[in-house]
Design a protein around this motif. Structure first.
Motif: not given
Length: 348
Positions: A284, A287, A293
Motif C-alpha cells: 500500500d 502504491a 502497481a
C-alpha cells in the motif's frame, strides 16, 4: 542524472540498466555499472547496451574501498543491487554473504557519504521478515530472518537506514518479493525447472511443496525501484510485490504444463533447513506514495519467460555446464560456477 548501479550485470540489475538506457522516457540518465562478475554476474546480460553513449562499466568488487572511492565521485545517486542472493549457497557457507552483503554495503555507504552522493537506493528482499502464516507484512514489521542470506540482507538494510539517521544520507530501502523473468541465473526455481524440463531432465521439489511465494516480474520490480529512486521519501522502506501467491507445488504444475512435461519429472527432495513457509508483502505504501502497481500478469509473464529460455539456449547452457560463458566481454573465472547435479529449487 548520473547513476552508479552496483551488481548491474546480474539478473535484476541488468534489467534495470537496460530498461533505463533503452527507453526514451528516461532522458539523459547516465549509468556506471560496478560489478565483480562472479558466477551470477553475466557480462552478456549487458550486451544490449554495450557501446551506448551513456553507459560505462567498471569491473570490480564493492568491498574494495579504494576502487569505490575512485568510482563514486560525480554520481548523483547509487542504486545498490549487488549481493550474494542464493539461499542454498548461504546455508552451505555464509561467509561470502557476510562479506558482500554487509561489508560491501558498508563500503558503499561510507563512500556515498564521503563524496556527497545524492540518493542511495538499497535493494533488499522480503526474506528479511522470516515467515508469515497469514496476512501480509508492512514496512513496520520487525525483521526476523531465518537463513544466513536473509540475515545478511537484514543487516545491510539496518546499516543503510542507520546512515540516514546518523549521517543524513538520503537512503531509500526497497524490499521485493520473488523475481522471475529472462536472464535469471539457472539456480533459482523457475529457470532451473524450465531448463531441466526443456532438456527432459528431473526437477527437485522441496518437502511437500506447500511453501508459498509471491511472484514478481523483474520488469515490474525495476519499475518500482525507479519510482523509489525518483519519488521515495528519504529514510523510508517500500515494498515491491507482484501480488501472485503460489505454493511451490502449484508453480511446479504450471511449469510442467508450460514445457509439456508430467509429474513423473518431479523428484521430492528433503526440505531446506529453516525453510520459510510463506512470504507476503503489503504494498500500500508504494502504491500510495510512488504510484506503484504490478503490470505484468503472472500467466503472461510466465509464458514469456518459458519461451525466452526455450529460445535462448546459447545463454543458459554454458552457465549450467560451468565450462563456458555466453557471448560477451570476457569475465574472470569465479569459484564454484557449476550447478549441483540436482540443484535444489532455491527461490531466492
Amino acid at each position: 542524472m548520473r547513476l552508479l548501479v552496483t551488481g548491474g550485470a546480474g539478473f535484476i540489475g541488468s534489467e534495470f540498466v537496460r530498461s533505463l538506457l533503452l527507453s526514451p522516457r528516461t532522458g539523459d540518465v547516465r549509468i556506471t555499472v560496478l560489478d565483480k562478475l562472479t558466477y551470477a554476474g553475466v557480462a552478456a546480460n549487458l550486451d544490449p547496451v554495450a557501446g551506448h553513449p551513456r553507459y560505462s562499466f567498471v569491473h570490480g568488487d564493492i568491498c574494495d574501498a579504494d576502487l569505490v572511492d575512485q568510482v563514486m565521485p560525480g554520481h548523483d545517486a547509487v542504486v545498490h543491487f549487488a549481493a550474494e542472493s542464493h539461499v542454498d549457497r548461504s546455508i552451505s557457507g555464509g561467509r561470502p554473504f557476510v562479506t558482500t552483503n554487509v561489508m560491501g554495503t558498508q563500503v558503499l555507504l561510507e563512500m556515498a557519504k564521503k563524496h556527497r552522493a545524492g540518493r542511495f537506493v538499497h535493494v533488499s528482499t522480503d526474506e528479511v521478515y522470516g515467515s508469515i502464516p497469514s496476512g501480509s507484512w508492512t514496512e513496520e514489521t520487525p525483521l526476523s530472518p531465518n537463513s544466513p542470506y536473509a540475515a545478511t540482507k537484514a543487516g545491510s538494510d539496518l546499516l543503510a537506514l542507520a546512515h540516514h539517521r546518523t549521517h543524513g544520507l538520503d537512503v531509500v530501502v526497497t524490499r521485493c518479493s520473488n523475481n522471475y523473468g529472462p536472464y535469471q541465473f539457472p539456480e533459482k526455481m523457475i529457470p532451473l525447472f524450465v531448463t531441466n524440463l526443456l532438456d527432459g531432465g528431473k526437477v527437485p521439489l522441496y518437502g511437500d511443496g506447500r511453501n508459498v511465494r509471491e511472484w514478481l516480474h523483474v520488469s515490474d520490480h525495476c519499475r518500482g525501484v525507479e519510482l523509489a529512486l525518483r519519488r521515495g521519501r528519504a529514510g523510508s522502506v517500500y515494498h515491491i510485490g507482484g501480488g501472485t501467491e503460489l505454493t511451490n507445488a502449484e508453480l511446479t504444475g504450471l511449469l510442467l504444463a508450460a514445457t509439456g512435461s508430467t509429474w513423473g519429472s518431479v523428484e521430492r527432495v528433503p526440505d531446506r533447513k529453516g525453510h520459510d513457509l510463506r512470504y507476503s508483502l503489503d504494498c500500500d505504501r508504494a502504491a500510495t506514495e510512488l504510484g506503484y502497481a504490478p503490470r505484468v500478469r503472472f500467466e503472461q509473464g510466465l509464458a514469456e519467460t518459458v519461451a525466452w529460455y526455450r529460445d535462448n539456449r546459447s545463454w543458459w547452457e554454458p552457465l549450467k555446464r560451468g565450462t563456458a560463458r555466453p557471448a560477451g566481454p570476457p569475465a574472470p573465472r569465479a569459484p564454484d560456477t557449476r550447478l549441483p547435479a540436482a540443484a535444489p529449487p532455491g527461490a531466492r
